[in-house]
Design a protein around this motif. Structure first.
Motif, short mmCIF file in Angstrom:
data_model
loop_
_atom_site.label_atom_id
_atom_site.label_comp_id
_atom_site.label_asym_id
_atom_site.label_seq_id
_atom_site.Cartn_x
_atom_site.Cartn_y
_atom_site.Cartn_z
N UNK A 1 0.93 -1.06 -0.33
CA UNK A 1 -0.31 -0.12 -0.28
C UNK A 1 0.64 1.77 0.25
N UNK A 2 1.36 1.94 -1.35
CA UNK A 2 1.97 2.75 -1.40
C UNK A 2 1.75 3.76 -0.53
N UNK A 3 3.17 4.67 0.08
CA UNK A 3 2.76 5.84 1.71
C UNK A 3 1.82 5.40 2.23
N UNK A 4 1.48 4.17 2.69
CA UNK A 4 0.71 3.48 3.54
C UNK A 4 0.78 4.97 5.34
N UNK A 5 2.04 5.12 5.36
CA UNK A 5 2.72 6.26 6.33
C UNK A 5 1.53 7.14 6.62
N UNK B 1 -2.29 -0.98 15.20
CA UNK B 1 -3.42 -0.51 14.70
C UNK B 1 -3.87 -1.61 13.86
N UNK B 2 -3.06 -2.26 12.79
CA UNK B 2 -3.57 -2.92 12.03
C UNK B 2 -3.78 -4.63 11.96
N UNK B 3 -3.09 -5.11 13.31
CA UNK B 3 -2.66 -6.31 13.30
C UNK B 3 -3.88 -6.29 14.60
N UNK B 4 -4.58 -5.20 15.05
CA UNK B 4 -5.38 -5.25 15.81
C UNK B 4 -6.94 -5.07 14.48
N UNK B 5 -6.79 -4.53 14.09
CA UNK B 5 -7.92 -3.74 12.75
C UNK B 5 -8.51 -4.87 11.70
N UNK B 6 -7.08 -5.85 11.79
CA UNK B 6 -7.87 -6.08 10.33
C UNK B 6 -7.63 -7.69 10.61
N UNK B 7 -8.77 -8.68 10.35
CA UNK B 7 -9.38 -9.90 11.47
C UNK B 7 -8.95 -10.99 10.85
N UNK B 8 -8.20 -10.94 9.34
CA UNK B 8 -7.41 -12.13 8.57
C UNK B 8 -5.58 -11.89 9.06
N UNK C 1 -8.92 3.62 6.50
CA UNK C 1 -9.42 2.92 5.04
C UNK C 1 -7.36 1.94 5.00
N UNK C 2 -6.62 2.20 5.25
CA UNK C 2 -5.36 0.89 4.81
C UNK C 2 -6.11 0.01 5.62
N UNK C 3 -6.50 -0.45 6.72
CA UNK C 3 -7.24 -1.71 7.34
C UNK C 3 -8.16 -2.50 6.27
N UNK C 4 -9.09 -1.82 5.77
CA UNK C 4 -9.89 -1.51 4.77
C UNK C 4 -8.91 -2.13 3.75
N UNK C 5 -8.38 -1.80 2.95
CA UNK C 5 -7.71 -2.46 1.91
C UNK C 5 -6.52 -3.51 1.99
N UNK C 6 -5.85 -3.44 3.15
CA UNK C 6 -4.98 -4.46 3.22
C UNK C 6 -5.79 -6.16 3.92
#
Length: 522
Positions: free
Chosen positions: A148-152, A194-201, A158-163
């Motif tokens: 996800x380019x420019x994820x920073x 945050x991604x580790x918590x938000x992204x269920x898979x 939105x980042x969590x949704x894409x991942x």
């Protein structure tokens, strides 16, 4: 149990994008072979769709390497197909596809209405592009990475949704790049947590990070991400890459190794190959490594300060947190310069086979400081010459106290000298055919003697623009010869010292025979 951090080397892709660092196919293949010796986990070999050369390099590296070889592609079918064609015969192929996700990138790069009229519409388009790209890549290769380019700078939701969507589509690695080097280490660490918590898979994919160094925080951001759940670090040798470069592979690896007391992570890198790899990359890309570069810079294991040298000689750990051998550097370098002390000089002289101590060491040290004030570094050859000059000095020398030369193409060479003999000084000036001739004549006038020079020569004894010059003067008097040598970065000074040493030896020989061989009672 310690957890492994995968090292994804992007020297041949992002690193090669450094301005002026283009590599040909053979150079890329050679670096890839060295990266295998280094034992990186993944080699990103290039961007096949960008040029025939890139395609060929990825193909050759993929066919030869036993490592995972990745090829980069935009989230478009043509790029992905090109990556697969280049990797078709690779033993362990990985297709790496990417698309921008930050608002800044989306509005800047996907501003046309065909992607949607509003930011929300454009985000839906980007999400569909990402999912479709991963799905297509998955039909070609089992190993697919999505970035996800420019994820920073991407909105966390939105980042969590894409991942989550690309993992469902088949991505086995999800990369969270700090593309512009904008984030703060604690901020970037929180983004990964945050991604580790938000992204269920999220447990179905390896979380990777790719940090740039625009604010000098790439390595710090990478380590913060690892502490918060990332298990793949994308980095390059010497930290080369776009703009200020990427996170430095050698710094990440050695930070994890040296500070193993703080964490439970490890890499499989053969750290003894770091220096060789660094030098190969520098040589092929033409990008010079800054001397103070951590781990692989020329000064990384060099010590000039006298206090540091003394500490190092007593216990290496006083100023080194790792051994040079652990990264492939043969040994610590004690740099002899104007900041060095007697202990450092004495240790180097002993290594060269000279034993000096006490008053003799003090004399040698003063001569050393005289040379060091004129050179940035005093080398072993300089010391050998200095020792030869010092050991051959007479017991009662005629010392050069002062020397001034005026010379040029439009002026008559003139020399002024002041000579010290025990507590007395003698000063005179003279002209000559050249600066050396003027210097010799001034010495002769000061001492009240005629010319006794039988032969004279001068040569460079060490390399470089600041090389030491060694002058040799041979005198003949009453059938006997006296040879003097002088050493200096200034060949006129070296010549004067050589002449005075020869005269001193002549004087010493006369004193031993109870005769004064220098006129006027001197």
């Amino acid at each position: 149990m310690k957890e492994k951090v995968l090292i994804f080397d992007t020297t041949l892709r992002d690193g090669e994008q450094s301005p002026g660092a283009s590599l040909n196919v053979q150079e890329k293949v050679e670096i890839a072979r060295q990266l295998e010796k280094l034992n990186v986990d993944i080699i990103e070999a290039g961007f096949p769709a960008s040029s025939p050369l890139q395609f060929d390099a990825v193909r050759q590296i993929g066919e030869e390497s036993g490592k995972i070889v990745a090829a980069l592609s935009r989230a478009v079918e043509g790029d992905i197909k090109s990556s697969w064609e280049a990797l078709r015969n690779a033993r362990h192929p990985r297709i790496h596809t990417f698309v921008s996700t930050s608002d800044i990138h989306i509005m800047g790069k996907f501003g046309h209405d065909r992607y949607g009229k509003t930011l929300a519409e454009k985000q839906r388009t980007i999400l569909a592009m990402a999912v479709n790209a991963v799905r297509y890549a998955k039909t070609l290769a089992g190993d697919v990475e999505f970035s996800a380019e420019d994820a920073g700078r991407t909105d966390p939701s939105y980042l969590a949704e894409v991942i989550e969507a690309v993992i469902d589509a088949g991505a086995t690695t999800v990369n969270i790049p700090d593309t512009t080097g904008y984030t703060w280490p604690s901020e970037f660490g929180r983004k990964i947590a945050d991604l580790k918590k938000r992204v269920t898979n999220i447990d179905r994919a390896v979380v990777s990070v790719h940090c740039h160094n625009d604010l000098g925080l790439a390595v710090a951001n990478t380590l913060s991400a690892i502490e918060n759940g990332a298990r793949q670090a994308e980095c390059s040798m010497n930290g080369i890459g776009e703009r200020a470069g990427n996170a430095s592979l050698e710094e990440i690896v050695m930070a994890l190794k040296v500070r193993g007391d703080l964490h439970d992570y490890y890499t499989d890198i053969t750290t003894e190959e770091l220096y060789n790899t660094s030098r190969m990359v520098s040589s092929f890309t033409g990008l010079v490594i800054q001397p103070n570069k951590a781990i692989v810079g020329d000064n990384a294991f060099a010590h000039e300060s006298g206090i540091h040298q003394d500490g190092m000689l007593k216990n290496r750990q006083t100023y080194e947190v790792m051994t040079p051998q652990s990264v492939g550097v043969p040994q610590t370098h004690i740099v002899l310069g104007r900041h060095s002390g007697k202990h450092g000089l004495q240790a180097r002289l002993q290594a060269l086979g000279y034993t000096v101590a006490g008053e003799e060491l003090e004399k040698v040290y003063q001569r050393f400081l005289s040379v060091a004030d004129k050179k940035k570094e005093v080398y072993d050859d300089d010391l050998r010459v200095l020792m030869g000059d010092e050991l051959n000095r007479p017991l009662e020398p005629l010392e050069l106290d002062y020397l001034h030369i005026n010379s040029g193409t439009a002026s008559i060479p003139t020399a002024t000298v002041r000579i010290r003999v025990k507590e007395d000084t003698y000063e005179e000036s003279s002209t000559g055919d050249g600066p050396v001739d003027a210097c010799f004549k001034a010495i002769e006038r000061a001492l009240g003697i005629g010319s006794l020079v039988n032969s004279y020569s001068v040569r460079s004894t060490t390399a470089g623009r600041q090389a030491l010059g060694e002058a040799t003067v041979r005198l003949k008097d009453s059938g006997r010869f006296y040879t003097g040598r002088g050493v200096s970065t200034d060949i006129i000074e070296a010549s004067a010292r050589a002449y005075l040493q020869a005269l001193s030896l002549r004087q010493e020989a006369g004193l031993k025979n109870n005769k004064n061989t220098i006129d006027n009672g001197i």
